[in-house]
Design a protein around this motif. Structure first.
Motif, PDB file in Angstrom:
ATOM      1  N   ILE A 226       0.851  -1.197   0.000  1.00  0.00           N
ATOM      2  CA  ILE A 226       0.000   0.000   0.000  1.00  0.00           C
ATOM      3  C   ILE A 226       0.878   1.235   0.000  1.00  0.00           C
ATOM      4  CG2 ILE A 226      -1.776   1.303   1.251  1.00  0.00           C
ATOM      5  CD1 ILE A 226      -2.636  -1.271   2.582  1.00  0.00           C
ATOM      6  N   ALA A 227       0.468   2.237  -0.770  1.00  0.00           N
ATOM      7  CA  ALA A 227       1.095   3.564  -0.717  1.00  0.00           C
ATOM      8  C   ALA A 227      -0.013   4.592  -0.846  1.00  0.00           C
ATOM      9  CB  ALA A 227       2.122   3.733  -1.841  1.00  0.00           C
ATOM     10  N   CYS A 228       0.108   5.698  -0.148  1.00  0.00           N
ATOM     11  CA  CYS A 228      -0.959   6.696  -0.194  1.00  0.00           C
ATOM     12  C   CYS A 228      -0.396   8.102  -0.110  1.00  0.00           C
ATOM     13  CB  CYS A 228      -1.983   6.463   0.914  1.00  0.00           C
ATOM     14  SG  CYS A 228      -1.336   6.700   2.577  1.00  0.00           S
ATOM     15  N   MET A 239      -4.931   6.636  -2.952  1.00  0.00           N
ATOM     16  CA  MET A 239      -4.492   5.375  -2.359  1.00  0.00           C
ATOM     17  C   MET A 239      -4.146   4.394  -3.477  1.00  0.00           C
ATOM     18  SD  MET A 239      -4.133   3.629   0.551  1.00  0.00           S
ATOM     19  CE  MET A 239      -5.247   4.303   1.791  1.00  0.00           C
ATOM     20  N   MET A 240      -3.015   3.732  -3.339  1.00  0.00           N
ATOM     21  CA  MET A 240      -2.613   2.707  -4.297  1.00  0.00           C
ATOM     22  C   MET A 240      -2.429   1.388  -3.557  1.00  0.00           C
ATOM     23  SD  MET A 240      -1.944   1.779  -7.378  1.00  0.00           S
ATOM     24  CE  MET A 240      -1.850   3.380  -8.189  1.00  0.00           C
ATOM     25  N   GLU A 241      -3.158   0.377  -3.988  1.00  0.00           N
ATOM     26  CA  GLU A 241      -3.061  -0.956  -3.393  1.00  0.00           C
ATOM     27  C   GLU A 241      -2.657  -1.959  -4.466  1.00  0.00           C
ATOM     28  OE1 GLU A 241      -6.582  -0.224  -0.054  1.00  0.00           O
ATOM     29  OE2 GLU A 241      -6.998  -1.446  -1.850  1.00  0.00           O
ATOM     30  N   VAL A 242      -1.718  -2.827  -4.122  1.00  0.00           N
ATOM     31  CA  VAL A 242      -1.209  -3.829  -5.066  1.00  0.00           C
ATOM     32  C   VAL A 242      -1.207  -5.195  -4.393  1.00  0.00           C
ATOM     33  CG1 VAL A 242       0.790  -4.596  -6.406  1.00  0.00           C
ATOM     34  CG2 VAL A 242       0.238  -2.154  -6.296  1.00  0.00           C
ATOM     35  N   VAL A 243      -1.687  -6.197  -5.108  1.00  0.00           N
ATOM     36  CA  VAL A 243      -1.635  -7.582  -4.634  1.00  0.00           C
ATOM     37  C   VAL A 243      -0.963  -8.417  -5.719  1.00  0.00           C
ATOM     38  CG1 VAL A 243      -2.944  -9.617  -3.934  1.00  0.00           C
ATOM     39  CG2 VAL A 243      -3.710  -7.344  -3.227  1.00  0.00           C
ATOM     40  N   ILE A 244       0.008  -9.225  -5.319  1.00  0.00           N
ATOM     41  CA  ILE A 244       0.726 -10.119  -6.242  1.00  0.00           C
ATOM     42  C   ILE A 244       0.612 -11.543  -5.713  1.00  0.00           C
ATOM     43  CG2 ILE A 244       2.947 -10.683  -7.296  1.00  0.00           C
ATOM     44  CD1 ILE A 244       3.758  -7.762  -6.941  1.00  0.00           C
ATOM     45  N   ASP A 270     -10.590   3.793  -8.993  1.00  0.00           N
ATOM     46  CA  ASP A 270     -11.775   4.200  -8.228  1.00  0.00           C
ATOM     47  C   ASP A 270     -12.864   3.138  -8.285  1.00  0.00           C
ATOM     48  OD1 ASP A 270     -10.918   6.759  -7.211  1.00  0.00           O
ATOM     49  OD2 ASP A 270     -11.025   7.482  -9.269  1.00  0.00           O
ATOM     50  N   PHE A 271     -12.479   1.889  -7.978  1.00  0.00           N
ATOM     51  CA  PHE A 271     -13.392   0.754  -7.873  1.00  0.00           C
ATOM     52  C   PHE A 271     -14.069   0.424  -9.200  1.00  0.00           C
ATOM     53  CE2 PHE A 271     -12.811   2.496  -3.703  1.00  0.00           C
ATOM     54  CZ  PHE A 271     -12.680   1.384  -2.893  1.00  0.00           C
ATOM     55  N   THR A 272     -13.340   0.680 -10.293  1.00  0.00           N
ATOM     56  CA  THR A 272     -13.849   0.373 -11.627  1.00  0.00           C
ATOM     57  C   THR A 272     -12.738  -0.272 -12.451  1.00  0.00           C
ATOM     58  OG1 THR A 272     -15.342   2.282 -11.573  1.00  0.00           O
ATOM     59  CG2 THR A 272     -14.886   1.313 -13.718  1.00  0.00           C
ATOM     60  N   PRO A 273     -12.977  -1.446 -13.059  1.00  0.00           N
ATOM     61  CA  PRO A 273     -11.956  -2.031 -13.930  1.00  0.00           C
ATOM     62  C   PRO A 273     -11.756  -1.178 -15.170  1.00  0.00           C
ATOM     63  CG  PRO A 273     -14.011  -3.283 -14.051  1.00  0.00           C
ATOM     64  CD  PRO A 273     -14.182  -2.282 -12.960  1.00  0.00           C
ATOM     65  N   CYS A 324      -6.072   1.870  -7.800  1.00  0.00           N
ATOM     66  CA  CYS A 324      -5.816   3.268  -7.432  1.00  0.00           C
ATOM     67  C   CYS A 324      -7.155   3.961  -7.211  1.00  0.00           C
ATOM     68  CB  CYS A 324      -5.033   3.958  -8.554  1.00  0.00           C
ATOM     69  SG  CYS A 324      -4.662   5.698  -8.243  1.00  0.00           S
ATOM     70  N   TYR A 325      -7.339   4.546  -6.031  1.00  0.00           N
ATOM     71  CA  TYR A 325      -8.619   5.209  -5.763  1.00  0.00           C
ATOM     72  C   TYR A 325      -8.434   6.392  -4.822  1.00  0.00           C
ATOM     73  CZ  TYR A 325      -8.628   2.449  -1.394  1.00  0.00           C
ATOM     74  OH  TYR A 325      -8.296   1.894  -0.190  1.00  0.00           O
ATOM     75  N   HIS A 326      -9.403   7.293  -4.875  1.00  0.00           N
ATOM     76  CA  HIS A 326      -9.415   8.472  -4.009  1.00  0.00           C
ATOM     77  C   HIS A 326     -10.088   8.106  -2.681  1.00  0.00           C
ATOM     78  CE1 HIS A 326      -8.876  10.166  -8.019  1.00  0.00           C
ATOM     79  NE2 HIS A 326      -8.386  11.251  -7.449  1.00  0.00           N
ATOM     80  N   LYS A 327      -9.577   8.666  -1.608  1.00  0.00           N
ATOM     81  CA  LYS A 327     -10.146   8.375  -0.294  1.00  0.00           C
ATOM     82  C   LYS A 327     -11.517   9.022  -0.133  1.00  0.00           C
ATOM     83  CE  LYS A 327      -5.544   8.280   1.778  1.00  0.00           C
ATOM     84  NZ  LYS A 327      -4.672   8.884   2.800  1.00  0.00           N
ATOM     85  N   GLN A 328     -11.720  10.178  -0.765  1.00  0.00           N
ATOM     86  CA  GLN A 328     -12.999  10.864  -0.683  1.00  0.00           C
ATOM     87  C   GLN A 328     -13.808  10.608  -1.948  1.00  0.00           C
ATOM     88  OE1 GLN A 328     -12.615  15.041   0.154  1.00  0.00           O
ATOM     89  NE2 GLN A 328     -11.060  14.744   1.714  1.00  0.00           N
ATOM     90  N   TYR A 329     -15.119  10.726  -1.816  1.00  0.00           N
ATOM     91  CA  TYR A 329     -16.001  10.629  -2.977  1.00  0.00           C
ATOM     92  C   TYR A 329     -17.151  11.622  -2.781  1.00  0.00           C
ATOM     93  CZ  TYR A 329     -18.972   8.778  -6.649  1.00  0.00           C
ATOM     94  OH  TYR A 329     -19.728   8.660  -7.784  1.00  0.00           O
ATOM     95  N   PRO A 330     -17.471  12.463  -3.777  1.00  0.00           N
ATOM     96  CA  PRO A 330     -16.812  12.590  -5.081  1.00  0.00           C
ATOM     97  C   PRO A 330     -15.360  13.057  -4.933  1.00  0.00           C
ATOM     98  CG  PRO A 330     -18.937  13.687  -5.095  1.00  0.00           C
ATOM     99  CD  PRO A 330     -18.612  13.366  -3.666  1.00  0.00           C
ATOM    100  N   MET A 331     -14.561  12.764  -5.957  1.00  0.00           N
ATOM    101  CA  MET A 331     -13.137  13.050  -5.900  1.00  0.00           C
ATOM    102  C   MET A 331     -12.868  14.533  -6.079  1.00  0.00           C
ATOM    103  SD  MET A 331     -13.902   9.953  -7.186  1.00  0.00           S
ATOM    104  CE  MET A 331     -13.745   9.971  -8.959  1.00  0.00           C
ATOM    105  N   LEU A 332     -11.859  15.013  -5.339  1.00  0.00           N
ATOM    106  CA  LEU A 332     -11.370  16.365  -5.537  1.00  0.00           C
ATOM    107  C   LEU A 332     -10.189  16.309  -6.490  1.00  0.00           C
ATOM    108  CD1 LEU A 332     -11.420  17.629  -1.840  1.00  0.00           C
ATOM    109  CD2 LEU A 332     -13.127  18.053  -3.603  1.00  0.00           C
ATOM    110  N   PRO A 333     -10.002  17.324  -7.350  1.00  0.00           N
ATOM    111  CA  PRO A 333      -8.901  17.275  -8.327  1.00  0.00           C
ATOM    112  C   PRO A 333      -7.546  17.293  -7.641  1.00  0.00           C
ATOM    113  CG  PRO A 333      -9.910  19.462  -8.274  1.00  0.00           C
ATOM    114  CD  PRO A 333     -10.791  18.578  -7.444  1.00  0.00           C
TER     115      PRO A 333
END
Length: 472
Positions: A226-228, A239-244, A270-273, A324-333
């Motif tokens: 994880i990196a954020c 937020m960036m999450e990686v699983v290998i 953002d929770f979308t493929p 990769c996703y934003h912690k808040q929703y809707p996303m801020l630029p």
């Protein structure tokens, strides 16, 4: 946001509904209903029981390329209510108008909730489109969404052709509940479980786990990172999450994949493929894979990202997912540093996942240098064992056996040699894990209280690092 096709619009509306359900932190239902009253008309409804819509998510949609008199009039109907609202609000968005101008938002009469407490949103549109093409894309989209394994959302796809009696069809998609956890479980833990299920089904080519290839869970070696970035009033945080996952499959298995030298990288935004950007492809190509015993031959963009390995481990398959996703929703630029920030977080999270794999599974992902040293370990162990066993000093032998953790009686040469070799391998593996993080003095081979602390901080400097923080 540029919308290039009807399917892209539907998938975007589904993604927004998924976000609203996720944020509610309650059990939710997401429904996609496709009705075809005639071959030339398709009615689409996307509904959810998540938090109410803030309407901002529809304001920046650019649908000019798919709006036409004979195809779609550009009207999007939205019904929404929050848990604290007393009414269900009804709006019409005219997406035919330009984003830059003030889009017309027509508020229609609302419906009372009569004291009931619930929330949800429904978006509807009517277009001229083939139902078969849309059903196929939405089904594939939902199957990919299952990798995220968000447990509080049940998804259903309802297809109904009113001109064909008895054609009603319903597909239900549920998160994998083989390892259930509380809703408060972190997203990366759900992602690990989702990718495991994906791998066990050979990339969803099967409906159930392949018991032939994966008789036990030990066949899978899983690592995550994880990196954020820092969250602030100017940025929703990233937020960036990686699983290998490295899976070991015997070549005699009927499901053995000949593509073990290739890794398809699944990517979620953002929770979308979605497809991977060129900047992300470049980041993956700059990672020092050789320090993990891997040689990257090529990075190929075939609609999906594929990493091609040179001399990959035999009978092993590497699977990887990035989210990769934003912690808040809707996303801020995020502003002009967005690309640089995302690239840096990807690199940090991938390296953290690889290091996590090495920590949890000693002996895998050893660097080329470590493997070269390991090749000399048997000869070194044999020499040391010979020196110990050929000694005429019983005190010396006794002290050596004690340090090795062996009893001095009836000890064969093979036992001593194997024990020394195991300790040599252990030290090589430990120093290989630490070699890229910090310079350490090599520990003694036989000292029990040597430094085993692997909780290190990567001090490697990269441009822009002072603008955000990380969680490794």
């Amino acid at each position: 946001m540029e919308i290039s096709s009807t399917s892209n619009l539907c998938l975007h509306l589904i993604s927004c509904a998924f976000q609203r359900c996720r944020l509610s932190q309650q059990l939710c239902r997401l429904s996609a209903v496709l009705k075809s009253p005639s071959p030339s008309i398709l009615q689409i409804s996307i509904s959810d029981t998540g938090i109410g819509s803030c309407l901002e998510e529809f304001q920046d949609l650019n649908c000019s390329s798919i709006i036409s008199a004979e195809f779609w009039d550009g009207i999007l109907s939205v019904k929404t209510t929050a848990i604290c609202d007393d009414e269900i609000y009804h709006y019409h968005f005219n997406l035919r108008e330009n984003i830059s101008s003030s889009r017309t938002l027509t508020r229609l009469p609302s419906n009372p909730k009569n004291g009931l407490k619930f929330s949800g949103t429904e978006t509807c549109l009517s277009i001229s489109e083939s139902i078969d093409v849309l059903v196929s894309e939405i089904n594939h989209f939902f199957q990919k969404m299952m990798i995220l394994n968000i447990p509080n959302i049940a998804i259903e796809l309802l297809i109904e052709r009113e001109d064909i009696p008895g054609s009603r069809c319903e597909n239900v998609f549920l998160a994998n509940r083989s390892n259930p956890g509380p809703l408060s479980t972190s997203n990366v833990e759900f992602l690990k479980s989702g990718l495991e299920d994906y791998v066990l089904k050979h990339g969803n080519s099967l409906t159930q786990k392949c018991s032939t290839c994966f008789a036990t869970s030990e066949c899978l070696k899983v690592g995550s990172g994880i990196a954020c970035s820092t969250e602030s009033h100017k940025s929703s945080g990233l937020m960036m999450e990686v699983v290998i996952i490295i899976s070991e499959i015997e070549s005699t298995c009927p499901c053995f994949r000949e593509c073990s030298s290739k890794t398809e990288v699944l990517y979620f935004k953002d929770f979308t493929p979605c497809s991977i950007s060129h900047s992300t492809l470049n980041v993956l190509s700059t990672i020092d894979w050789k320090s993990y015993g891997l040689t990257l031959e090529n990075v190929v963009d075939q609609g999906v990202c594929v990493l091609e390995w040179e001399d990959s481990p035999s009978h092993s398959q590497i699977d990887m997912v990035l989210h990769c996703y934003h912690k808040q929703y809707p996303m801020l630029p995020l502003g002009r540093h967005k690309t640089q920030l995302e690239r840096h977080l990807i690199k940090k999270a991938v390296k953290a996942a690889l290091n996590n794999l090495k920590e949890k599974h000693p002996g895998i992902l050893l660097s080329a240098h470590a493997l070269k040293i390991c090749s000399h370990a048997p000869d070194l162990a044999r020499s040391i064992a010979g020196l110990i066993l050929s000694s005429n000093d019983p005190d010396f032998q006794g002290e050596c056996f004690s340090l090795l953790g062996l009893q001095s009686r009836e000890i064969g040469a093979d036992v001593v040699e194997d024990c020394i070799q195991e300790k040599i391998f252990s030290v090589i593996e430990m120093n290989d894990r630490k070699s890229r993080q910090r310079k350490v003095v090599a520990p003694f081979l036989f000292e029990d209280d040597c430094d085993q602390d692997s909780n290190y901080q990567d001090k490697e400097y990269e441009e822009g690092e002072d603008e955000f923080s990380y969680v490794d």
